[in-house]
Design an enzyme around this catalytic site. Structure first.
Site, PDB file in Angstrom:
ATOM      1  N   ASN A  93       0.804  -1.236   0.000  1.00 41.91           N
ATOM      2  CA  ASN A  93       0.000   0.000   0.000  1.00 41.91           C
ATOM      3  C   ASN A  93       0.833   1.280   0.000  1.00 41.91           C
ATOM      4  O   ASN A  93       0.284   2.373  -0.133  1.00 41.91           O
ATOM      5  CB  ASN A  93      -1.002   0.022   1.172  1.00 41.91           C
ATOM      6  CG  ASN A  93      -1.905  -1.194   1.154  1.00 41.91           C
ATOM      7  OD1 ASN A  93      -2.578  -1.437   0.155  1.00 41.91           O
ATOM      8  ND2 ASN A  93      -1.911  -1.975   2.210  1.00 41.91           N
TER       9      ASN A  93
ATOM     10  N   ALA B 285       2.164  -3.090   6.601  1.00 42.37           N
ATOM     11  CA  ALA B 285       1.370  -4.013   7.434  1.00 42.37           C
ATOM     12  C   ALA B 285       2.102  -5.324   7.725  1.00 42.37           C
ATOM     13  O   ALA B 285       1.866  -5.951   8.766  1.00 42.37           O
ATOM     14  CB  ALA B 285       0.028  -4.281   6.764  1.00 42.37           C
TER      15      ALA B 285
ATOM     16  N   HIS C 253       9.093   3.754   9.779  1.00 41.22           N
ATOM     17  CA  HIS C 253       7.657   4.002   9.613  1.00 41.22           C
ATOM     18  C   HIS C 253       7.405   5.494   9.525  1.00 41.22           C
ATOM     19  O   HIS C 253       8.033   6.278  10.260  1.00 41.22           O
ATOM     20  CB  HIS C 253       6.853   3.441  10.794  1.00 41.22           C
ATOM     21  CG  HIS C 253       7.008   1.970  10.956  1.00 41.22           C
ATOM     22  ND1 HIS C 253       6.392   1.070  10.097  1.00 41.22           N
ATOM     23  CD2 HIS C 253       7.717   1.241  11.830  1.00 41.22           C
ATOM     24  CE1 HIS C 253       6.735  -0.155  10.475  1.00 41.22           C
ATOM     25  NE2 HIS C 253       7.536  -0.080  11.510  1.00 41.22           N
TER      26      HIS C 253
ATOM     27  N   TYR D 268      -0.576   9.602   6.722  1.00 44.11           N
ATOM     28  CA  TYR D 268       0.691   9.372   6.027  1.00 44.11           C
ATOM     29  C   TYR D 268       1.208  10.588   5.260  1.00 44.11           C
ATOM     30  O   TYR D 268       2.312  10.543   4.711  1.00 44.11           O
ATOM     31  CB  TYR D 268       0.547   8.167   5.076  1.00 44.11           C
ATOM     32  CG  TYR D 268       0.222   6.890   5.825  1.00 44.11           C
ATOM     33  CD1 TYR D 268       1.108   6.369   6.759  1.00 44.11           C
ATOM     34  CD2 TYR D 268      -0.986   6.219   5.625  1.00 44.11           C
ATOM     35  CE1 TYR D 268       0.809   5.212   7.467  1.00 44.11           C
ATOM     36  CE2 TYR D 268      -1.296   5.062   6.330  1.00 44.11           C
ATOM     37  CZ  TYR D 268      -0.395   4.563   7.252  1.00 44.11           C
ATOM     38  OH  TYR D 268      -0.684   3.432   7.958  1.00 44.11           O
TER      39      TYR D 268
ATOM     40  N   ARG E  21      -1.014   4.046  17.761  1.00 44.37           N
ATOM     41  CA  ARG E  21      -2.163   3.632  16.944  1.00 44.37           C
ATOM     42  C   ARG E  21      -2.795   2.356  17.513  1.00 44.37           C
ATOM     43  O   ARG E  21      -2.617   2.040  18.682  1.00 44.37           O
ATOM     44  CB  ARG E  21      -1.712   3.504  15.481  1.00 44.37           C
ATOM     45  CG  ARG E  21      -1.133   4.835  14.946  1.00 44.37           C
ATOM     46  CD  ARG E  21      -0.680   4.737  13.516  1.00 44.37           C
ATOM     47  NE  ARG E  21      -1.798   4.407  12.642  1.00 44.37           N
ATOM     48  CZ  ARG E  21      -1.653   3.992  11.371  1.00 44.37           C
ATOM     49  NH1 ARG E  21      -0.437   3.882  10.852  1.00 44.37           N
ATOM     50  NH2 ARG E  21      -2.704   3.706  10.652  1.00 44.37           N
TER      51      ARG E  21
HETATM   52  C1  DQA Z   1       3.411   2.102   8.324  1.00 48.56           C
HETATM   53  C2  DQA Z   1       2.680   1.719   9.625  1.00 48.56           C
HETATM   54  C3  DQA Z   1       1.992   0.370   9.483  1.00 48.56           C
HETATM   55  O1  DQA Z   1       1.304   0.043  10.691  1.00 48.56           O
HETATM   56  C4  DQA Z   1       0.975   0.407   8.362  1.00 48.56           C
HETATM   57  O2  DQA Z   1       0.415  -0.869   8.164  1.00 48.56           O
HETATM   58  C5  DQA Z   1       1.537   0.941   7.080  1.00 48.56           C
HETATM   59  C6  DQA Z   1       2.473   2.066   7.134  1.00 48.56           C
HETATM   60  C7  DQA Z   1       4.016   3.517   8.404  1.00 48.56           C
HETATM   61  O3  DQA Z   1       4.909   3.812   7.608  1.00 48.56           O
HETATM   62  O4  DQA Z   1       3.592   4.328   9.225  1.00 48.56           O
HETATM   63  O5  DQA Z   1       1.146   0.529   5.997  1.00 48.56           O
HETATM   64  O6  DQA Z   1       4.470   1.182   8.133  1.00 48.56           O
END
Ligand code: DQA
Length: 145
Positions: free
Chosen positions: A12, A79, A102, A24, A109
């Protein structure tokens, strides 16, 4: 020849820029790549940035990082961070240092994001600074012996 830093991105993250921008941000993965490339040039490093929605690709790329002698891997497994024993095992199987990255801070969260299989084997973790998390991780990679 400049050392290479792999920047591996999981599921994603190809949708950054439009995906939940309140969490994000508005920067795309291409924007982040550009920012990293600018800084890498100053640090005499090369960036090899990739993204996949498939867990096995990330495993293969971790193996490849070691095979080509990459300086380090910056890994935002998205994820898969919270689910993937295969990524944990892959990080443990290579000597290349892996820095967990991240954009958001998973610890603020949902509870299911508090567990990180990647973090169990990573050299260190940088989270919560948006795209700057990647830049800070690159700075850390540049300082690894
Ligand atoms: C993420 C945090 C993860 O929990 C989430 O599933 C993501 C993005 C981040 O960059 O903040 O897809 O890795």
């Amino acid at each position: 020849m400049a050392a290479t830093v792999f920047v591996l991105n999981g599921p994603n993250l190809n949708l950054l820029g439009t995906r939940e921008p309140d969490i994000y941000g508005a920067d795309t993965l291409d924007d982040i790549a550009g920012m990293l490339e600018d800084r890498a040039r100053e640090l005499d490093l090369e960036i090899d940035l990739r993204q996949s929605n498939h867990e096995g690709h990330l495993v293969d790329w971790l193996h490849e990082a070691q095979a080509v002698g990459a300086r380090a891997v910056l890994l935002n497994a998205a994820a898969f961070t919270h689910t993937s024993v295969a990524l944990l095992d892959a990080i443990k199987a290579i000597r290349t240092p892996v820095i967990e990255v991240h954009l958001s801070n998973p610890h603020t969260r949902e509870g299911f994001r508090h567990k990180s299989f990647v973090g169990m084997a990573a050299h260190g973790t940088i989270a919560g600074f948006g795209p700057t998390s990647y830049l800070l991780a690159l700075e850390a990679a540049a300082r690894l012996a």
